[in-house]
Design a protein around this motif. Structure first.
Motif, mmCIF file in Angstrom:
data_model
loop_
_atom_site.group_PDB
_atom_site.id
_atom_site.type_symbol
_atom_site.label_atom_id
_atom_site.label_comp_id
_atom_site.label_asym_id
_atom_site.label_seq_id
_atom_site.Cartn_x
_atom_site.Cartn_y
_atom_site.Cartn_z
ATOM 1 N N ILE A 179 31.078 28.226 48.743
ATOM 2 C CA ILE A 179 32.052 28.053 49.820
ATOM 3 C C ILE A 179 33.420 27.858 49.201
ATOM 4 O O ILE A 179 33.586 27.079 48.264
ATOM 5 C CB ILE A 179 31.685 26.843 50.694
ATOM 6 N N ALA A 180 34.418 28.555 49.734
ATOM 7 C CA ALA A 180 35.780 28.467 49.218
ATOM 8 C C ALA A 180 36.547 27.346 49.911
ATOM 9 O O ALA A 180 36.216 26.922 51.018
ATOM 10 C CB ALA A 180 36.503 29.793 49.417
ATOM 11 N N VAL A 208 39.746 28.808 57.443
ATOM 12 C CA VAL A 208 39.487 30.188 57.829
ATOM 13 C C VAL A 208 38.866 30.197 59.224
ATOM 14 O O VAL A 208 38.016 29.360 59.525
ATOM 15 C CB VAL A 208 38.524 30.842 56.805
ATOM 16 N N LYS A 261 34.648 30.236 54.536
ATOM 17 C CA LYS A 261 34.961 31.396 53.709
ATOM 18 C C LYS A 261 33.977 31.374 52.536
ATOM 19 O O LYS A 261 33.858 30.372 51.839
ATOM 20 C CB LYS A 261 36.402 31.329 53.202
ATOM 21 N N THR A 262 33.292 32.467 52.315
ATOM 22 C CA THR A 262 32.243 32.538 51.303
ATOM 23 C C THR A 262 32.797 33.085 49.995
ATOM 24 O O THR A 262 33.662 33.956 49.993
ATOM 25 C CB THR A 262 31.105 33.449 51.794
ATOM 26 N N THR A 263 32.286 32.576 48.874
ATOM 27 C CA THR A 263 32.610 33.134 47.564
ATOM 28 C C THR A 263 31.445 34.018 47.129
ATOM 29 O O THR A 263 30.287 33.737 47.436
ATOM 30 C CB THR A 263 32.852 32.034 46.523
ATOM 31 N N TYR A 323 36.168 26.868 42.703
ATOM 32 C CA TYR A 323 36.243 26.038 43.907
ATOM 33 C C TYR A 323 35.432 24.751 43.770
ATOM 34 O O TYR A 323 35.812 23.722 44.330
ATOM 35 C CB TYR A 323 35.827 26.836 45.140
#
Length: 135
Positions: free
Chosen positions: A21-22, A27, A32-34, A43
């Motif tokens: 998770i970023a 968002v 927001k997914t990494t 992160y």
């Protein structure tokens, strides 16, 4: 025997598979997914620095404790002990991170600490830098 072999994390080979998770959580939608190990570790380290100790339930020693440090008198001895503590904490919670350089600069007039961490991820060839300012 191969010399200089690099580890490749299996999920890095699947571009549509989320790993973490970023930050920040601003968002639209859920999170927001990494999608890469490099992003995820970055992160996770930022999360470490933004977390105070005793802030995480069942994990009271996790965190850089930098915001709590701002309310102490900032001296060169204090910043050096903070630097040593952060290096120890990173070795405990992030054993795959190899610290190339960790600098903590203080600006006592503004009660500010600037942290610059240059690191690489062991055996992967991935390196990055994090710069954070705490006031």
């Amino acid at each position: 025997m191969a010399f200089g072999a690099k580890k490749i994390f299996p999920l890095d080979t699947k571009p549509s598979t989320g790993i973490g998770i970023a930050l920040p959580f601003n968002v639209p939608g859920v999170f927001k997914t990494t999608y890469t190990t490099k992003e995820t570790v970055k992160y996770d380290l930022i999360n470490f620095f933004l977390t105070n100790q005793n802030e995480r339930y069942l994990n009271p020693t996790f965190g850089g404790n930098l915001r709590a440090f701002l309310f102490q008198q900032i001296t060169s001895g204090n910043t050096e002990s903070l630097r040593e503590d952060i290096q120890y904490q990173l070795s405990v919670y992030f054993p795959m991170v190899v610290i190339e350089d960790l600098s903590i600069d203080s600006i006592p007039e503004f009660n500010q600490i600037n942290v610059v961490l240059k690191y690489n991820i062991a055996d992967t060839g991935l390196n990055d830098t994090i710069q954070l300012a705490f006031t």
